[in-house]
Design a protein around this motif. Structure first.
Motif, PDB file in Angstrom:
ATOM      1  N   ILE A 164      -6.359 -48.534  16.189  1.00  0.00           N
ATOM      2  CA  ILE A 164      -6.115 -47.092  16.124  1.00  0.00           C
ATOM      3  C   ILE A 164      -6.862 -46.506  14.932  1.00  0.00           C
ATOM      4  O   ILE A 164      -6.845 -47.071  13.839  1.00  0.00           O
ATOM      5  CB  ILE A 164      -4.614 -46.796  15.963  1.00  0.00           C
ATOM      6  N   SER A 165      -7.523 -45.380  15.148  1.00  0.00           N
ATOM      7  CA  SER A 165      -8.147 -44.663  14.034  1.00  0.00           C
ATOM      8  C   SER A 165      -7.912 -43.168  14.219  1.00  0.00           C
ATOM      9  O   SER A 165      -7.657 -42.696  15.328  1.00  0.00           O
ATOM     10  CB  SER A 165      -9.639 -44.965  13.927  1.00  0.00           C
ATOM     11  N   ASP A 179      -8.497 -47.889  20.673  1.00  0.00           N
ATOM     12  CA  ASP A 179      -9.432 -48.823  21.302  1.00  0.00           C
ATOM     13  C   ASP A 179     -10.651 -48.110  21.872  1.00  0.00           C
ATOM     14  O   ASP A 179     -11.100 -48.385  22.995  1.00  0.00           O
ATOM     15  CB  ASP A 179      -8.729 -49.632  22.396  1.00  0.00           C
ATOM     16  N   GLY A 180     -11.157 -47.141  21.102  1.00  0.00           N
ATOM     17  CA  GLY A 180     -12.372 -46.438  21.506  1.00  0.00           C
ATOM     18  C   GLY A 180     -12.168 -45.306  22.486  1.00  0.00           C
ATOM     19  O   GLY A 180     -13.144 -44.685  22.934  1.00  0.00           O
ATOM     20  N   LYS A 181     -10.928 -44.987  22.810  1.00  0.00           N
ATOM     21  CA  LYS A 181     -10.632 -43.908  23.754  1.00  0.00           C
ATOM     22  C   LYS A 181      -9.885 -42.783  23.056  1.00  0.00           C
ATOM     23  O   LYS A 181      -8.965 -43.026  22.273  1.00  0.00           O
ATOM     24  CB  LYS A 181      -9.791 -44.443  24.909  1.00  0.00           C
ATOM     25  N   ALA A 182     -10.266 -41.531  23.330  1.00  0.00           N
ATOM     26  CA  ALA A 182      -9.602 -40.375  22.727  1.00  0.00           C
ATOM     27  C   ALA A 182      -8.285 -40.119  23.445  1.00  0.00           C
ATOM     28  O   ALA A 182      -8.253 -39.917  24.665  1.00  0.00           O
ATOM     29  CB  ALA A 182     -10.492 -39.149  22.818  1.00  0.00           C
ATOM     30  N   ILE A 196      -6.359 -38.862  18.728  1.00  0.00           N
ATOM     31  CA  ILE A 196      -6.622 -40.068  17.951  1.00  0.00           C
ATOM     32  C   ILE A 196      -7.451 -41.035  18.789  1.00  0.00           C
ATOM     33  O   ILE A 196      -7.552 -40.891  20.015  1.00  0.00           O
ATOM     34  CB  ILE A 196      -5.326 -40.747  17.468  1.00  0.00           C
ATOM     35  N   ASP A 197      -8.031 -42.023  18.135  1.00  0.00           N
ATOM     36  CA  ASP A 197      -8.837 -43.048  18.793  1.00  0.00           C
ATOM     37  C   ASP A 197      -7.985 -44.294  18.980  1.00  0.00           C
ATOM     38  O   ASP A 197      -7.518 -44.884  18.004  1.00  0.00           O
ATOM     39  CB  ASP A 197     -10.060 -43.343  17.924  1.00  0.00           C
TER      40      ASP A 197
END
Length: 265
Positions: free
Chosen positions: A3-4, A251-254, A248-249
């Motif tokens: 998560i980012s 695993d590379g998904k918004a 939020i991100d």
């Protein structure tokens, strides 16, 4: 699961904000250009100069800046560091009060007249309801500020604007939130007879689905909401207590987290 927290609205990683000072009549033309290309700006106004040429009329402020943000530039545009503390407070407070009476919302930002400020003035601002203030110290990059009370822009519009635009459009965000922040005065286009510069800039960068077009205060509010997310220890439950949705991100998904809602991962 990774998560980012590196997305603007709609999962975008690039944002553009424009910042223009003084509130002269040339703002009218600038706003028409911005509106044509879906670009948003923050306009820092000196309410003590309204209704005198070449400044705007108080009666037109609300409608003129309807799609943009009105912000403080002090009542009379003095060098703030030359004034006693009491007069600094009066310049900011009175400008805030007059502008708020015209636009009907709390004004929470400003820009420093002449780019003039010191540490004492910066420390005053939160007590006057000011959450950010723009300087004139361009950093020539596309980063978010470390301190919003000394918010340094990317560049002035006369500083290689089209070259920087090309650079920004080609830039890979690499998981960062990028911000292109341009400042200036609309009267400069009239004085230099180079309205074609801002028109070409807007044509190149406007109406782009990969860019968030935003005002200064919208950036403040969005980042505040993002930072205020509540996360469980195992990072599988995220709650958004704010009044706006955030992305939020995961695993590379918004992923969108709506206002007042929980996200279960």
């Amino acid at each position: 699961m990774k998560i980012s927290f590196s997305y603007y609205p709609e999962g975008k990683t690039k944002a553009l904000t424009m910042s223009y000072d003084d509130g002269q009549i040339y703002d009218r033309k600038l706003i028409k250009i911005f509106n044509q290309y879906g670009i948003k700006g923050t306009f820092h106004l000196n309410s003590g100069k309204f209704d005198t040429y070449p400044f705007l009329n108080a009666s037109e402020i609300k409608n003129l800046f309807e799609e943009h943000e009105v912000s403080i530039h002090t009542l009379n545009h003095p060098f703030l560091t030359s004034l006693p503390k009491e007069m600094v407070i009066e310049e900011i407070r009175e400008d805030k009060m007059k502008l708020e009476s015209l636009v009907d919302y709390p004004i929470r930002g400003m820009s420093y007249p002449y780019g003039d400020y010191n540490e004492e003035i910066v420390k005053m601002l939160p007590y006057l309801g000011i959450e950010y203030s723009r300087t004139v110290n361009s950093h020539k990059s596309y980063v978010l500020p470390e301190n919003f009370l000394t918010w340094h822009p990317t560049c002035h519009h006369d500083d290689h604007l089209l070259e920087r635009t090309d650079e920004f459009l080609k830039l890979n965000s690499k998981g960062r939130m990028l911000l292109f922040y341009v400042w200036g005065h609309s009267f400069e286009f009239e004085r230099k007879n180079n309205w074609d510069l801002i028109e070409e800039f807007c044509r190149l960068i406007g109406n782009n689905n990969e860019i968030w077009y935003t005002t200064n205060i919208e950036i403040i509010d969005y980042l505040s909401a993002l930072k205020n997310l509540k996360i469980s220890v195992n990072q599988k439950i995220i709650y958004n207590p704010s009044a706006i949705s955030v992305w939020i991100d995961v695993d590379g998904k918004a992923i969108k987290i709506e206002s007042g809602k929980y996200l279960f991962l």
